[in-house]
Scaffold this active site. Structure first.
Site, mmCIF file in Angstrom:
data_model
loop_
_atom_site.group_PDB
_atom_site.id
_atom_site.type_symbol
_atom_site.label_atom_id
_atom_site.label_comp_id
_atom_site.label_asym_id
_atom_site.label_seq_id
_atom_site.Cartn_x
_atom_site.Cartn_y
_atom_site.Cartn_z
ATOM 1 N N VAL A 89 -47.641 22.992 5.599
ATOM 2 C CA VAL A 89 -48.174 24.157 6.295
ATOM 3 C C VAL A 89 -48.860 23.695 7.570
ATOM 4 C CG1 VAL A 89 -49.809 26.074 6.171
ATOM 5 C CG2 VAL A 89 -48.551 25.371 4.127
ATOM 6 N N CYS A 90 -48.515 24.332 8.673
ATOM 7 C CA CYS A 90 -49.071 23.924 9.956
ATOM 8 C C CYS A 90 -49.896 25.062 10.545
ATOM 9 C CB CYS A 90 -47.921 23.540 10.875
ATOM 10 S SG CYS A 90 -48.470 22.915 12.437
ATOM 11 N N ILE A 91 -51.158 25.156 10.143
ATOM 12 C CA ILE A 91 -52.026 26.147 10.780
ATOM 13 C C ILE A 91 -53.297 25.473 11.253
ATOM 14 C CG2 ILE A 91 -51.209 28.284 9.730
ATOM 15 C CD1 ILE A 91 -53.457 28.115 7.723
#
Lengths: 168, 140
Positions: A89-91
């Site tokens: 997840v890339c946040i």
């Protein structure tokens, strides 16, 4: 520091166990009883193509949590601009404060030690509903989301929803 | 916010250069995080032990420690409004060592100091701590 991290994780685990899942996720330890390794199920948010999905993910906490954020990786196959093809997840809230000299550039969007596991998962659910297409981790999904939302993007997402239901 | 940020780095340095004695004086007794296994995080992905640091980096760390030491501390006496350290999520106990940030947010010293070495911001309101410190000096 490790004891502090364990205590904080234990406390959040206890709070998590008293919840009923109406907030759109459930979370607990992975089978091996390691406080630093959690398993979560994210329910696909209503009124999105993800609705009906039960997406399994893992949260890996560093020994210096909460000074550093956990890493989140979906185990279920996902099709989303901000989740790469390995499931990572890339946040921004899972990114440490920047390398900038004084450390507060965009600090508001990045990791802060006051974030709880609950606030992380709420951000991830909100990310599912509203992707950030500025820096897609899955370029193909980002392109489809932008150019063919009701066609290819929908098809690919619904496929992952179906798959997540079969695996339950 | 962008406009306010441009001059800070230079301002900070001048502040420190003006009172080098005070900073080194403050550094006299080593702060707790220097005593055991000193590992520094100059920026998040650079984990270093003290022997791996360049001189410039050591100066930067010393400056940051100096700035942190300027922030007021106190002991929890049960009368303040803040009851919980939102970093460790534990209630303050009478006698706990607290640190007060310029934005009035309060944390355990041991919880906030580790964070301030990484990012000089309040974890609750994201207020840059050094900007607030500087405005305190400017108003004198």
């Amino acid at each position: 520091m490790t004891t502090g991290a364990s205590m904080l994780l234990k406390k959040q685990l206890k709070e998590m166990e008293s919840k009923d899942g109406t907030q759109g996720f459930s979370a607990g330890l992975s089978e091996d009883d390691d406080l630093f390794k959690w398993e979560v199920i994210i329910y696909g948010p209503p009124d999105t193509y993800f609705e009906g999905g039960f997406f399994k993910a893992e949260l890996l906490f560093p020994q210096n949590y909460p000074n550093s954020p956990p890493k989140m990786r979906f185990v279920s196959e996902m099709w989303h601009p901000n989740i790469d093809k390995n499931g990572d997840v890339c946040i921004s809230i899972l990114h440490e404060p920047g390398d900038d000299k004084w450390g507060y550039e965009e600090a508001s969007e990045r990791w802060r030690p006051v974030h709880s596991i609950e606030s992380i998962l709420i951000s991830v659910i909100s990310m599912l509903s509203s992707p950030n297409d500025e820096s897609p981790a899955n370029v193909d999904a980002g392109k489809e989301w932008r150019d063919d939302y009701q066609g290819a993007f929908k098809r690919n997402v619904r496929r992952t929803v179906k798959k997540s239901q079969e695996l339950l | 916010m962008g406009n306010c940020l441009t001059g800070h780095a230079a301002d900070d340095l001048s502040l420190l250069h003006e009172e080098p004695d005070r900073v080194s004086e403050r550094l006299g007794p080593p702060p707790p995080y220097q005593e055991a296994a000193p590992v520094y995080h100059l920026s998040p992905n650079q984990r270093r032990t003290v022997s791996q640091l360049t001189e410039e980096e050591q100066v930067k760390i010393a400056q940051r420690i100096g700035l942190i030491q300027h922030l007021p501390t106190g002991e929890y006496d049960g009368t303040k409004k803040a009851r919980e350290c939102v970093i460790c999520m534990l209630d303050f106990q009478i006698g706990d060592a607290l640190r007060y940030l310029p934005c009035m947010h309060t944390y355990h010293v041991k919880c906030i100091d580790d964070w301030l070495m990484r990012s000089f911001t309040c974890p609750s309101c994201m207020e840059p701590v050094d900007a607030a410190l500087l405005s305190t000096y400017e108003s004198r």
